[in-house]
Design a protein around this motif. Structure first.
Motif, PDB file in Angstrom:
ATOM      1  N   GLY A 334       0.816  -1.208   0.000  1.00 18.39           N
ATOM      2  CA  GLY A 334       0.000   0.000   0.000  1.00 18.39           C
ATOM      3  C   GLY A 334       0.844   1.250   0.000  1.00 18.39           C
ATOM      4  N   GLY A 337       2.343   1.610  -3.512  1.00 17.12           N
ATOM      5  CA  GLY A 337       1.335   1.998  -4.493  1.00 17.12           C
ATOM      6  C   GLY A 337       0.895   3.436  -4.328  1.00 17.12           C
ATOM      7  N   ILE A 338       0.581   3.821  -3.048  1.00  9.09           N
ATOM      8  CA  ILE A 338       0.134   5.198  -2.802  1.00  9.09           C
ATOM      9  C   ILE A 338       1.261   6.191  -3.069  1.00  9.09           C
ATOM     10  N   TYR A 341       1.624   6.575  -6.871  1.00  8.93           N
ATOM     11  CA  TYR A 341       0.481   7.323  -7.396  1.00  8.93           C
ATOM     12  C   TYR A 341       0.607   8.807  -7.051  1.00  8.93           C
ATOM     13  N   GLY A 342       1.022   9.099  -5.800  1.00  5.85           N
ATOM     14  CA  GLY A 342       1.199  10.489  -5.409  1.00  5.85           C
ATOM     15  C   GLY A 342       2.295  11.172  -6.209  1.00  5.85           C
ATOM     16  N   ARG A 345       0.956  11.965  -9.633  1.00  7.22           N
ATOM     17  CA  ARG A 345       0.050  13.098  -9.579  1.00  7.22           C
ATOM     18  C   ARG A 345       0.812  14.404  -9.403  1.00  7.22           C
TER      19      ARG A 345
END
Length: 350
Positions: A334, A337-338, A341-342, A345
């Motif tokens: 997690g 992945g987070i 992704y951050g 972004r």
């Protein structure tokens, strides 16, 4: 692509063969005779051309609609002593606009293009004119009320048309046809504006078909209108065909034709730009999809690595003996992945 069909019955036939090549085979031949002078106006349908008094002092206009009856067309040609090659051109639908001058008459071919509101397409009609010294004869494949404005001008003597000659009547009809092109271009312009808004706001993939359809319509307009310039120039140059007063009117028609051609060029350029924009939008949309798929693939690469490592069946893997090993795996996955992704972004990749 504009389809051009030829009638197989004409193949191998000698010149002057009067064979109708249109689609309106069920349209009966009708003849309307208009006669007028400064003080009188009368119109009627006639059953035969023998009813016409060619020696009368009226200006005469015979409008013939329905060309499938080639036998009667030939009879009309014999009656007025019209060359069979001209009769062949009249019933051979799809002629290029042109003018041919003979000793006793002048032959002109025009193309009329009208927009069909119901079917959302354009109708093409060939109009043929034969101008004698005492009568103007027009030929239509079918009656689309093309000449209604001219008939009203004659009926109510608008612009003093009854005081003019058959040559002026020919000019009036030609000017009316050219003016109809403005209406068609207005409708095309409205379509282009709506299409432009749709492409910019919605990126609708169906717009591509509409663009090609409009380009096809403009190409048809160009092929129908451009030869008219040669016809009008010939009429203005010929010293014996028309008087100087009539030639001045044809100069106005020529100006309209040039302006219409300018509009067609502009609209085609606009459509070319819209086509490029549509293709660019499609490419950008595909790039966005590929970027999204690539980002999610990049997120799952390290997760797939961890799953592959701990999926191996080695005996000495101490992490597998941890009581909280499963939970730790998901926490690490997690975080990775987070975090990825951050980062994506933050870099505005998604």
């Amino acid at each position: 692509m504009i389809k051009r069909k030829h009638n197989k019955n004409k193949i191998g036939k000698p010149p002057g063969s009067i064979i109708y090549t249109g689609k309106k085979h069920d349209t009966s031949l009708k003849m309307q005779l208009l006669e007028y002078n400064e003080t009188e106006y009368k119109t009627r349908e006639i059953k035969g051309i023998e009813e016409i008094n060619l020696d009368s002092k009226y200006i005469k206009w015979l409008n013939i609609s329905g060309l499938a009856d080639t036998e009667y067309i030939k009879y009309i040609g014999d009656y007025f002593k019209i060359n069979t090659m001209i009769l062949e051109d009249i019933v051979h639908i799809g002629q290029r606009p042109k003018i041919e001058v003979f000793k006793d008459y002048t032959f002109v071919v025009f193309n009329m293009i009208l927009h069909d509101q119901e079917k959302k397409n354009i109708n093409h009609e060939q109009l043929s004119f034969i101008l004698f010294s005492n009568i103007l004869i027009t030929f239509q494949e079918f009656d689309l009320n093309t000449f209604t404005p001219v008939k009203e001008r004659i009926q109510y003597d608008i612009g003093g048309i009854r005081k003019k000659s058959e040559s002026y009547l020919l000019y009036t009809i030609m000017d009316t046809i050219v003016d109809q092109y403005y209406l068609l271009l207005d409708e095309i312009e409205e379509k282009i504006e709506a299409l432009e808004a749709d492409i910019m706001e919605n990126m609708n993939s169906e717009s591509l078909k509409e663009i090609y359809g409009l380009r096809k319509e403009l190409l048809l307009c160009k092929t129908s209108i451009w030869p008219l310039k040669d016809i009008i120039n010939y009429m203005m140059r010929d010293e014996e065909l028309f008087t100087q007063n009539i030639k001045e009117y044809f100069k106005d028609v020529n100006d309209h034709i040039v302006q219409i051609m300018d509009f067609i060029v502009i609209y085609r350029e606009v459509l070319t730009g819209l086509l490029d924009t549509q293709l660019s939008n499609s490419s950008n949309r595909m790039n966005q999809i590929m970027t999204t798929l690539t980002v999610f693939s990049a997120i799952f690469i390290p997760l797939t690595f961890f799953a592959g490592v701990y999926g191996m069946n080695f005996e000495n893997m101490p992490e597998l003996a941890y009581k909280s090993g499963y939970l730790i795996f998901w926490i690490i996955s997690g975080i990775i992945g987070i975090g990825l992704y951050g980062m994506f972004r933050f870099k505005k990749w998604i």
